[in-house]
Scaffold this motif. Structure first.
Motif, PDB file in Angstrom:
ATOM      1  N   GLY A   1       8.765   1.141  11.523  1.00  0.00           N
ATOM      2  CA  GLY A   1       7.610   2.016  11.633  1.00  0.00           C
ATOM      3  C   GLY A   1       7.879   3.476  11.361  1.00  0.00           C
ATOM      4  O   GLY A   1       7.006   4.309  11.597  1.00  0.00           O
ATOM      5  N   THR A   2       9.071   3.814  10.841  1.00  0.00           N
ATOM      6  CA  THR A   2       9.374   5.218  10.571  1.00  0.00           C
ATOM      7  C   THR A   2       9.907   5.374   9.154  1.00  0.00           C
ATOM      8  O   THR A   2      10.961   4.836   8.819  1.00  0.00           O
ATOM      9  N   GLY A   3       9.170   6.115   8.336  1.00  0.00           N
ATOM     10  CA  GLY A   3       9.621   6.468   6.996  1.00  0.00           C
ATOM     11  C   GLY A   3      10.203   7.871   7.033  1.00  0.00           C
ATOM     12  O   GLY A   3       9.594   8.789   7.587  1.00  0.00           O
ATOM     13  N   LEU A   4      11.387   8.032   6.473  1.00  0.00           N
ATOM     14  CA  LEU A   4      12.053   9.333   6.434  1.00  0.00           C
ATOM     15  C   LEU A   4      11.797   9.986   5.082  1.00  0.00           C
ATOM     16  O   LEU A   4      12.097   9.400   4.040  1.00  0.00           O
ATOM     17  N   GLY A   5      11.240  11.181   5.109  1.00  0.00           N
ATOM     18  CA  GLY A   5      11.060  11.978   3.902  1.00  0.00           C
ATOM     19  C   GLY A   5      12.132  13.051   3.851  1.00  0.00           C
ATOM     20  O   GLY A   5      12.227  13.870   4.773  1.00  0.00           O
ATOM     21  N   THR A   6      12.964  13.031   2.814  1.00  0.00           N
ATOM     22  CA  THR A   6      14.017  14.033   2.672  1.00  0.00           C
ATOM     23  C   THR A   6      13.664  14.931   1.499  1.00  0.00           C
ATOM     24  O   THR A   6      13.574  14.465   0.358  1.00  0.00           O
ATOM     25  N   ILE A   7      13.439  16.199   1.801  1.00  0.00           N
ATOM     26  CA  ILE A   7      13.125  17.203   0.790  1.00  0.00           C
ATOM     27  C   ILE A   7      14.454  17.789   0.328  1.00  0.00           C
ATOM     28  O   ILE A   7      15.103  18.533   1.069  1.00  0.00           O
ATOM     29  N   LEU A   8      14.863  17.422  -0.868  1.00  0.00           N
ATOM     30  CA  LEU A   8      16.145  17.885  -1.399  1.00  0.00           C
ATOM     31  C   LEU A   8      15.978  19.279  -1.986  1.00  0.00           C
ATOM     32  O   LEU A   8      15.139  19.489  -2.879  1.00  0.00           O
TER      33      LEU A   8
ATOM     34  N   ARG B   1       0.868  -1.181   0.000  1.00  0.00           N
ATOM     35  CA  ARG B   1       0.000   0.000   0.000  1.00  0.00           C
ATOM     36  C   ARG B   1       0.901   1.225   0.000  1.00  0.00           C
ATOM     37  O   ARG B   1       2.084   1.122   0.286  1.00  0.00           O
ATOM     38  N   THR B   2       0.343   2.383  -0.303  1.00  0.00           N
ATOM     39  CA  THR B   2       1.152   3.601  -0.326  1.00  0.00           C
ATOM     40  C   THR B   2       0.494   4.708   0.494  1.00  0.00           C
ATOM     41  O   THR B   2      -0.730   4.728   0.672  1.00  0.00           O
ATOM     42  N   ILE B   3       1.345   5.611   0.956  1.00  0.00           N
ATOM     43  CA  ILE B   3       0.926   6.829   1.653  1.00  0.00           C
ATOM     44  C   ILE B   3       1.528   7.986   0.872  1.00  0.00           C
ATOM     45  O   ILE B   3       2.734   8.011   0.620  1.00  0.00           O
ATOM     46  N   THR B   4       0.699   8.953   0.492  1.00  0.00           N
ATOM     47  CA  THR B   4       1.169  10.104  -0.270  1.00  0.00           C
ATOM     48  C   THR B   4       1.169  11.348   0.605  1.00  0.00           C
ATOM     49  O   THR B   4       0.165  11.668   1.245  1.00  0.00           O
ATOM     50  N   VAL B   5       2.311  12.026   0.637  1.00  0.00           N
ATOM     51  CA  VAL B   5       2.454  13.287   1.372  1.00  0.00           C
ATOM     52  C   VAL B   5       2.772  14.373   0.347  1.00  0.00           C
ATOM     53  O   VAL B   5       3.644  14.208  -0.498  1.00  0.00           O
ATOM     54  N   VAL B   6       2.045  15.482   0.439  1.00  0.00           N
ATOM     55  CA  VAL B   6       2.235  16.606  -0.476  1.00  0.00           C
ATOM     56  C   VAL B   6       3.301  17.538   0.092  1.00  0.00           C
ATOM     57  O   VAL B   6       3.182  18.027   1.220  1.00  0.00           O
ATOM     58  N   VAL B   7       4.348  17.772  -0.703  1.00  0.00           N
ATOM     59  CA  VAL B   7       5.428  18.688  -0.332  1.00  0.00           C
ATOM     60  C   VAL B   7       5.271  19.960  -1.157  1.00  0.00           C
ATOM     61  O   VAL B   7       5.030  19.902  -2.364  1.00  0.00           O
ATOM     62  N   GLN B   8       5.391  21.100  -0.501  1.00  0.00           N
ATOM     63  CA  GLN B   8       5.219  22.397  -1.149  1.00  0.00           C
ATOM     64  C   GLN B   8       6.556  22.905  -1.683  1.00  0.00           C
ATOM     65  O   GLN B   8       7.511  23.045  -0.926  1.00  0.00           O
ATOM     66  N   GLY B   9       6.620  23.154  -2.977  1.00  0.00           N
ATOM     67  CA  GLY B   9       7.836  23.679  -3.586  1.00  0.00           C
ATOM     68  C   GLY B   9       8.001  25.168  -3.298  1.00  0.00           C
ATOM     69  O   GLY B   9       7.034  25.871  -2.998  1.00  0.00           O
ATOM     70  N   ASP B  10       9.230  25.625  -3.359  1.00  0.00           N
ATOM     71  CA  ASP B  10       9.505  27.052  -3.167  1.00  0.00           C
ATOM     72  C   ASP B  10      10.800  27.411  -3.882  1.00  0.00           C
ATOM     73  O   ASP B  10      11.467  26.548  -4.440  1.00  0.00           O
ATOM     74  N   LYS B  11      11.137  28.679  -3.847  1.00  0.00           N
ATOM     75  CA  LYS B  11      12.379  29.149  -4.466  1.00  0.00           C
ATOM     76  C   LYS B  11      13.370  29.639  -3.418  1.00  0.00           C
ATOM     77  O   LYS B  11      14.294  30.366  -3.720  1.00  0.00           O
ATOM     78  N   LYS B  12      13.164  29.218  -2.159  1.00  0.00           N
ATOM     79  CA  LYS B  12      14.075  29.618  -1.085  1.00  0.00           C
ATOM     80  C   LYS B  12      15.362  28.813  -1.173  1.00  0.00           C
ATOM     81  O   LYS B  12      15.330  27.607  -1.413  1.00  0.00           O
ATOM     82  N   ARG B  13      16.474  29.487  -0.968  1.00  0.00           N
ATOM     83  CA  ARG B  13      17.760  28.790  -0.871  1.00  0.00           C
ATOM     84  C   ARG B  13      17.908  28.335   0.573  1.00  0.00           C
ATOM     85  O   ARG B  13      18.071  29.141   1.481  1.00  0.00           O
ATOM     86  N   GLU B  14      17.805  27.051   0.779  1.00  0.00           N
ATOM     87  CA  GLU B  14      17.857  26.467   2.118  1.00  0.00           C
ATOM     88  C   GLU B  14      18.453  25.069   1.992  1.00  0.00           C
ATOM     89  O   GLU B  14      18.536  24.515   0.906  1.00  0.00           O
ATOM     90  N   GLY B  15      18.829  24.494   3.081  1.00  0.00           N
ATOM     91  CA  GLY B  15      19.373  23.139   3.048  1.00  0.00           C
ATOM     92  C   GLY B  15      18.280  22.106   2.864  1.00  0.00           C
ATOM     93  O   GLY B  15      17.079  22.426   2.845  1.00  0.00           O
ATOM     94  N   ASP B  16      18.683  20.857   2.705  1.00  0.00           N
ATOM     95  CA  ASP B  16      17.726  19.765   2.644  1.00  0.00           C
ATOM     96  C   ASP B  16      16.969  19.713   3.967  1.00  0.00           C
ATOM     97  O   ASP B  16      17.515  20.042   5.025  1.00  0.00           O
ATOM     98  N   GLU B  17      15.701  19.293   3.908  1.00  0.00           N
ATOM     99  CA  GLU B  17      14.866  19.224   5.106  1.00  0.00           C
ATOM    100  C   GLU B  17      14.247  17.833   5.198  1.00  0.00           C
ATOM    101  O   GLU B  17      14.106  17.141   4.194  1.00  0.00           O
ATOM    102  N   THR B  18      13.839  17.459   6.409  1.00  0.00           N
ATOM    103  CA  THR B  18      13.279  16.131   6.617  1.00  0.00           C
ATOM    104  C   THR B  18      11.962  16.182   7.386  1.00  0.00           C
ATOM    105  O   THR B  18      11.704  17.118   8.147  1.00  0.00           O
TER     106      THR B  18
END
Length: 110
Positions: free
Chosen positions: A98-105, A65-82
């Motif tokens: 039991g823990t999925g890590l989402g890394t926003i590059l 099964r899958t879980i979908t999480v919506v990530v909001q894009g931006d134009k900010k210069r920032e580091g990767d976030e989790t």
């Protein structure tokens, strides 16, 4: 029950879908359920991604099964976030990861 990790770029605007895969190690003859909820790491719900929670149900014989999480894009210069997707309350199966890590590059570096 296990959940995988996801790493993707955020995009420069709009939404990017992070799809987490949840699997059973073997098919079950009965339904298996597990609860999920997102949690902040260095990313913030409502700003960097949309909080999500609910219950996944695996039908008999189903192993993915899958879980979908919506990530909001931006134009900010920032580091990767989790952020995290945490599983809890497994019924009919044991939660082994039991823990999925989402890394926003960040894709806004110059």
């Amino acid at each position: 029950i296990r959940i995988g990790d996801v790493a993707r770029t955020e995009g420069h605007g709009g939404a990017t879908l992070f799809v987490f895969t949840v699997t059973l190690s073997a098919p079950s003859d009965v339904p298996v359920t597990v609860n999920f909820a997102t949690a902040n790491g260095t990313a913030t719900a409502g700003q960097d991604y949309d909080a999500a929670s609910g219950t996944l149900t695996f039908a008999p014989g189903e192993t993915t099964r899958t879980i979908t999480v919506v990530v909001q894009g931006d134009k900010k210069r920032e580091g990767d976030e989790t952020f995290f997707v945490n599983l809890s309350g497994g019924a009919g199966g044991l939660i082994l990861d039991g823990t999925g890590l989402g890394t926003i590059l960040d894709d806004d570096r110059r």
